[in-house]
Scaffold this active site. Structure first.
Site, PDB file in Angstrom:
ATOM      1  N   HIS B 250       0.940  -1.206   0.045  1.00  0.00           N
ATOM      2  CA  HIS B 250      -0.213  -0.023  -0.077  1.00  0.00           C
ATOM      3  C   HIS B 250       0.920   1.161   0.039  1.00  0.00           C
ATOM      4  O   HIS B 250       2.007   1.132   0.793  1.00  0.00           O
ATOM      5  CB  HIS B 250      -0.969   0.142   1.136  1.00  0.00           C
ATOM      6  CG  HIS B 250      -1.981   0.994   1.106  1.00  0.00           C
ATOM      7  ND1 HIS B 250      -1.795   2.386   1.221  1.00  0.00           N
ATOM      8  CD2 HIS B 250      -3.425   0.564   1.011  1.00  0.00           C
ATOM      9  CE1 HIS B 250      -3.166   2.918   1.199  1.00  0.00           C
ATOM     10  NE2 HIS B 250      -3.958   1.877   0.993  1.00  0.00           N
ATOM     11  N   ARG B 270      -6.776  10.622  -0.608  1.00  0.00           N
ATOM     12  CA  ARG B 270      -6.682  10.955  -1.881  1.00  0.00           C
ATOM     13  C   ARG B 270      -7.612  11.281  -2.850  1.00  0.00           C
ATOM     14  O   ARG B 270      -8.013  12.341  -3.395  1.00  0.00           O
ATOM     15  CB  ARG B 270      -5.446  10.264  -2.581  1.00  0.00           C
ATOM     16  CG  ARG B 270      -4.004  10.065  -2.057  1.00  0.00           C
ATOM     17  CD  ARG B 270      -2.998   9.459  -2.532  1.00  0.00           C
ATOM     18  NE  ARG B 270      -3.268   8.017  -1.837  1.00  0.00           N
ATOM     19  CZ  ARG B 270      -3.353   6.772  -2.746  1.00  0.00           C
ATOM     20  NH1 ARG B 270      -3.069   7.020  -4.126  1.00  0.00           N
ATOM     21  NH2 ARG B 270      -3.431   5.678  -2.290  1.00  0.00           N
TER      22      ARG B 270
END
Lengths: 334, 632, 259
Positions: B250, B270
């Site tokens: 990740h 994000r």
């Protein structure tokens, strides 16, 4: 860069135990669970402790730190002074298994007793429509990570073991509230059930559950009190009560509050009709012991792998009155 | 010492109580089978709770142009076309129904204005597609499935007076070995963690839903449970593993403070406007858009910023590139000296949104940082870096039935433990829907399989062997400490089989893993059988080891970089390698690796893609076939 | 009673292992509530110094005055009760106000902890052997809180009327104090949990009742401060009463702004 700090950890099991002193290295930015892991890796490899996510999301590492119920992974070491001895004990409300691990099956039993979500029968998957404002209240309660700190701190069962059977605890009050406020739940008698079978009335709203909740769910203000008010709507409204007294409604048999068995209120069977409500012995599975486990057999048990599919302790034929079966041939209505 | 074993008989035994396991159990029970759920931790604590972003399903609630074909395309693209196309197809088609089903179990997703399930943006997905609840979607899912199982138990209670009549949860129970009758699964053997008592489940069908392997790595978001149990059980039972070299790192795990190293910062940070900056304050992602994605991603900060409010007329910000691209970009920035002191980069939402909006949109992120690290994400940036997160490889299964391939019958696998669905890289949000889609299929087909076979028998000899293996670490003395061995293994995997790989390092890793094997076989644990974590770890170690060997071996073999596998000595993607799956099997004690051609995509599915895009992935020979397809 | 005495639980001899000053909050509550109750009792049975003729100030402890010995101007509802010593002059309202506060969800927490020690603080053992909560007599009557709330709302109207009446004489510090007290009382009364329930909490679908939803949102915001308001109103009540008592007894004179 680490410094040695003092810890007292309770070690033992149901037979007894004691607080033991340890000196463990502590680094900047660590939490209590890190210290327990360091203890396991360096001094006590068999120190029992539950944990999973180490991020305050699963609710496994519930323990009592300096006497307060907390999550080990959410208690930063920086909240203690350097010379402070940190005392770590298992949850005190539930039976201890070993060291910091307790038997929390009480909560799973109570979860089973809480009536499940009951969707409208005529709504197909994909057709559900709910407004955000309608789901927000229930969503708050669904944040619950089931750490059972609220159950542990609640004095109703913490200090009064005898209250465990009638009292479900804050975790399940928020479950009841969640479903009662769920826009598509159709079960009507949740309030009644909460009061009669979950022990909502035993709560004296001293708010410790809210105080210890790591998810900051406003258990008391948003769930328990609204549920109490909803109960008042139905139960303690003096006008309703007066009406019942005057018209002697309470002399009538009231439907059982248990929605699991009581969705259909018990009634006398009509002539010739089988009594489906009667008590019978239930499933004919193998009998389990008090601990919920099967009786233990030796590895070299004589008939391993070939046990009776009905359980080896069942003698056939079964007594007819234990069967919940009614042969249509005997039905006078046919 | 007499060895006592508790015996249970079930039709279907589901190992693993995460999303896939619970969904499989619900299905098996609904098919009328007596079902057991084996959970390594308490019921409802599975690692699924860590999934934050959402569950991807092309319901088209937010953008009506979304459909299963777009979702299929995104999934294949994200997996670099190494996915099993049939699994990706089934997944894209069935995910919406599975999500809607959850609502009938009582799940409360966030809503759109017209009252439908709201969907959010996520890296790699063309349209807003992730059904979500704030940022705790995984928790919602596990709780919903858990409560559904309780509801089924209440149903059974009404009928029979026994909650456990047809579905029972064995919490804190670990399976150490699958029992075989010839080439058929006959049961599962393990122990109660609580008491240390041994237990045997006799069942014709076993569903593996044990999750991943992350605990073999130093920096990981995975919990202690993720020791590759299902992978190892399958291998030892004669099944095969596919593409174990693909591990997802990740891109944004916390790197500071140290105690929470590895904990994930969800991608929705994000998706909702968070930007990545290096220590010089540059928004560096604009420099890392690969050619394949050039068309869909913005080139200037202005365009990227406009996208959040007007996604139809602007291209998406490069922060939303697939995970491996972001991970690699961060890795490069850090290696080139533009990282933070702790070895990460900055992820900043504080300057992008008002504090109130951040708290509302990312409540548990806010809460997590505030409580765990005393960092206020509404006021300061986070420090993030790559973290081992998910394994794309896993048990090789038949796409429709999820039955394990190789030489064993009656074994099924779903969720992270199965392989093929995600190809070389998983899109965020696809795992939650994967759990549901293939969990259901596993339960359904395991139940059907039960009807087709006679009840198998567990051979006494195998059982005795399993008992001896399980109790071995307690009876030995003088062996290595399991905690130390685990640390050594994590160092080997983290340093030598990590995010960027080299041939020499991989060979070295294999050598050291081989050495570790002898020591793991001789590991000893002190203390008794009651809740003894040292003993538990000693037993998990051999699973971690065999799976790590598969990973290292496959990583050494695959001479290209693709998705979750990056070779420094072979930095480019090679179309020839796209046609090859690497299959791991156990031959006695030794791990054997073979190559197997990828199944060929059906023409009508192939026609969903543009030629320009396909030219990056296909060999010339395949391209010629692509051109010969009739125009759709 | 410690967990050491219960079978199955971890044998820990210490009653509590808390190291913080957990006894501090209940002690403050005990002292605060005790002092206020003492003051209020003394004042109620003083039967005097409740009315300032010059400015028409009436203390909330005597409003409305309903016994024979009341000053006529202070008796809005007539003087129909005998003037025995034991009868409070505001006998119509005080019992309901007492009931409202006694059954208030915040005060319940406060006195169960500070006075009844059930429990004194979280994770500190309960001071009692047996516990049945609010399931039976007399505590089951905590459930009448809602009706006490209705009464309290009516009484708040009377207090507002008193403040308005005094306003007719001009403006002094006494007026300001009366108004502050009235605003605080309204805020406390409206922030009540029962009010929140009646306003909209009982609804299943907020989306179908947008007006009630807004009202509920408003009450919810106040409700978060219910504890603070409970203490603030104790303060303003005592202050208002003390100020009027001082004026009526002629200890000092009102600070006038107009007139």
């Amino acid at each position: 860069m680490g410094t040695k700090r003092n810890f007292r950890v309770w070690r033992g099991d149901a037979g007894g135990g004691e607080l033991q002193d340890f000196q463990v290295e502590v680094n900047e930015g660590e939490v209590v669970l890190d210290i327990i892991h360091r203890l396991q890796a360096t001094q006590t490899p068999d120190l029992a402790c539950r944990w999973n996510c180490k991020a305050g999301k699963c609710g496994s590492c519930s323990m009592e730190i300096n006497g307060m119920p907390r999550l080990g992974c959410m208690t930063r070491m920086s909240t203690f002074t350097a010379d402070e001895t940190v005392t770590i004990t298992p949850l005190r409300t539930f039976p201890v298994i070993r060291d910091l691990v307790t038997d929390v099956s009480f909560n799973y039993r109570k979860a089973r007793e809480t009536p499940a979500f009951t969707p409208p029968a005529d709504l197909a998957p994909g057709e559900y429509r709910m407004q955000q404002v309608d789901v927000e209240r229930s969503q708050e309660f669904r944040k619950c990570i089931e750490c059972y700190l609220c159950q542990n701190t609640c004095h109703v069962i913490r200090d009064h073991e005898e209250n465990k059977p009638p009292f479900s605890g804050p975790r399940f009050f928020i479950r009841a509230a969640e479903l009662d406020m769920h826009p598509l739940d159709t079960l009507e008698d949740r309030k009644e059930y909460a009061q009669a079978s979950m022990g909502l009335g035993m709560c004296n709203i001293t708010k410790c559950c809210t105080e210890v909740c790591p998810e900051h769910i406003k258990i008391t203000d948003n769930a328990i009190i609204p549920m109490k008010e909803r109960v008042v709507d139905r139960r303690y409204d003096p006008l309703v009560w007066l009406g019942r007294k005057i018209f002697r409604r309470d002399q009538l048999p009231s439907p059982g509050p248990d929605p699991l068995l009581g969705v259909l209120p018990p009634r006398e069977p009509a002539e010739g009709e089988p009594d489906w409500q009667r008590r019978h012995h239930g499933a004919q599975g193998p009998a389990v012991g008090d601990d919920g486990h099967l009786p233990i057999t030796e590895l070299t048990f004589e008939n391993q792998g070939a046990g009776s599919p009905f359980g080896d302790d069942v003698t056939l034929p079964l007594p007819a009155e234990d069967l919940n079966y009614h042969h249509p041939r005997d039905d006078p209505r046919r | 010492m007499t060895t006592r074993i508790e015996r249970h008989r079930y039709d279907v035994v589901v190992i693993g109580a995460g999303g896939a396991g619970l969904r499989a159990a619900i299905e098996a029970r609904s098919a009328g089978k007596k079902t057991a759920i084996i959970s390594k931790s308490l019921f409802g604590k599975a690692h699924t709770v860590m999934a934050e972003g959402g569950a991807a399903a092309a319901m088209g609630n937010v953008n009506s142009r979304d459909n299963w074909m777009v979702h299929f395309r995104d999934t294949m693209r994200g997996g670099k076309f190494l996915n099993n196309f049939r699994m990706a197809e089934l997944h894209a088609k069935e995910a919406p129904s599975r999500i809607w089903e959850l609502e009938t179990y009582g799940a409360l997703f966030d809503r759109t204005k017209d009252g439908r399930i709201s969907q959010r943006n996520f890296g790699g997905h063309e349209y807003p597609r992730l059904a979500h609840v704030g940022d705790r979607t995984g928790l919602e899912m596990i709780r919903t499935l858990q409560q559904r199982i309780v509801a089924l138990q209440q149903e059974d209670f009404r009928e029979s007076g026994d909650y456990d009549a047809r579905i029972r949860v064995f919490s804190e129970t670990t399976i150490t070995e699958l029992m075989l009758d010839g080439d058929r699964v006959a049961g599962a053997f393990g122990y109660y963690r609580e008491s240390g008592e041994l237990v045997l489940f006799e069942a014709p069908a076993v569903v593996l839903a044990t999750g991943g392997v992350g605990k073999s790595y130093k920096v990981t978001s995975n919990s202690w449970e993720y020791t590759g149990d299902g992978h190892a059980l399958a291998l030892r039972a004669g099944a095969t593993l596919i593409n174990m070299e693909f591990l997802q790192f990740h891109p944004t795990g916390m790197v500071w403070p140290p105690s929470v190293k590895g904990i994930l910062v969800t991608e929705s940070v994000r998706g909702d406007g968070g930007v990545l900056k290096n220590s010089e304050g540059n928004r560096f992602m604009f420099g890392y858009v690969p050619d394949v994605f050039r068309k869909q991603y913005a080139e200037t900060e202005e365009e990227a910023d406009r996208w959040y409010t007007d996604p139809d007329n602007n291209r998406r910000p490069p922060e939303l590139l697939p995970r491996d691209e972001v991970a690699r970009a961060i890795n490069t920035e850090v290696k080139e000296g533009r990282g933070t002191p702790a070895g990460g980069v900055y992820l900043d939402v504080s300057t992008r949104m008002p504090a109130e909006t951040i708290r509302r949109r990312l409540p548990s992120m806010y809460h997590q940082f505030k409580e765990l690290a005393d960092v206020d994400i509404t006021a300061q940036p986070m420090e993030v870096g790559p973290t081992c997160h998910y394994v794309m490889g896993g048990v090789e299964v038949d796409p429709d039935t999820t039955a394990a391939l190789g030489g064993v019958r009656g074994l099924f696998a779903a969720g992270e433990v199965s392989g093929g669905m995600h190809g070389s890289n998983r899109l965020g949000g696809n795992s939650l829907s994967d759990l549901l889609v293939f969990g259901k299929r596993a339960g359904e087909h395991a139940a059907a399989y039960c009807d087709s076979v006679a009840r198998p028998r567990v051979p006494t000899k195998d059982l005795e062997l399993a008992v001896a293996t399980a109790l071995g670490p307690l009876e030995r003395s003088g062996g290595d400490n399991p905690y130390h061995l685990q640390q050594e293994l994590q160092v080997v995997m983290g340093d030598l089989v990590g995010i960027i790989r080299r041939e020499a390092e991989l060979s070295e890793a294999l050598k050291r893993l081989h050495e570790l094997r002898a020591r793991v076989a001789n590991v000893s644990a002190s203390g008794g059988r009651r809740y003894n974590p040292g003993w538990h770890l000693a037993l998990d170690l051999r699973n971690m080891l065999v799976v790590s060997e598969c990973t290292a071996l496959a990583a050494l073999e695959r001479a290209e970089s693709r998705g979750g596998h990056t070779r420094e000595d072979f930095p480019a993607m090679d179309p020839e390698w796209r046609r090859i799956n690497l299959i791991c099997a156990l031959d006695g004690d030794e791990v054997r690796l073979t190559r197997k051609p990828l199944p060929r995509m059906r023409p009508e599915l192939l026609a969903l893609f543009e030629r320009g895009e396909m030219s990056k992935y296909l060999t010339d020979e395949e391209l010629a076939e692509f051109d010969a397809l009739p125009e759709a | 009673m410690t967990t050491a005495t219960r079978p199955g639980r971890a044998a820990i001899t210490a009653r509590t292992l808390r190291t913080d000053r957990w006894w501090f909050a209940p002690l403050v509550t005990f002292v605060g509530l005790g002092a206020w109750v003492t003051y209020a009792t003394v004042r109620v049975f003083m039967h005097g110094n409740y009315w300032v003729e010059q400015y028409h100030y009436l203390t909330p402890f005597y409003s409305p005055c309903v016994t024979e010995r009341c000053v006529e101007a202070a008796a809005h509802l007539g003087r129909f009760l005998p003037g025995w010593w034991i009868v409070p002059d505001a006998a119509l309202t005080l019992p309901f106000l007492l009931l409202f506060r006694l059954t208030c969800y915040y005060y319940r927490k406060a006195y169960y902890r500070a006075f009844w020690l059930s429990p004194p603080a979280c994770a500190v053992p309960d001071g009692h052997k047996r516990y049945t909560g609010e399931t039976r007599f007399p505590l089951v009557f905590q459930n009448v809180h809602r009706y006490a709330f209705y009464a309290a709302a009516v009484i708040s109207v009377i207090n507002t009327y008193d403040a308005a009446l005094a306003q007719a004489t001009g403006l002094g510090l006494g007026n300001v104090i009366l108004w502050v007290n009235v605003v605080a009382l309204w805020a406390y009364t409206l922030s009540c949990h029962s009010c929140r329930h009646i306003a909209g909490g009982r609804l299943k679908h907020f989306s179908k009742h947008p007006v009630r939803y807004r009202f509920w949102t408003f009450v919810s915001k106040l409700n978060v401060r219910h504890m603070q308001l409970a203490w603030v109103t104790l303060g303003t009540l005592a202050l208002t009463d003390a100020y009027i008592m001082a004026l009526a007894a002629g200890w000092f004179s009102d600070l006038r702004i107009i007139n």
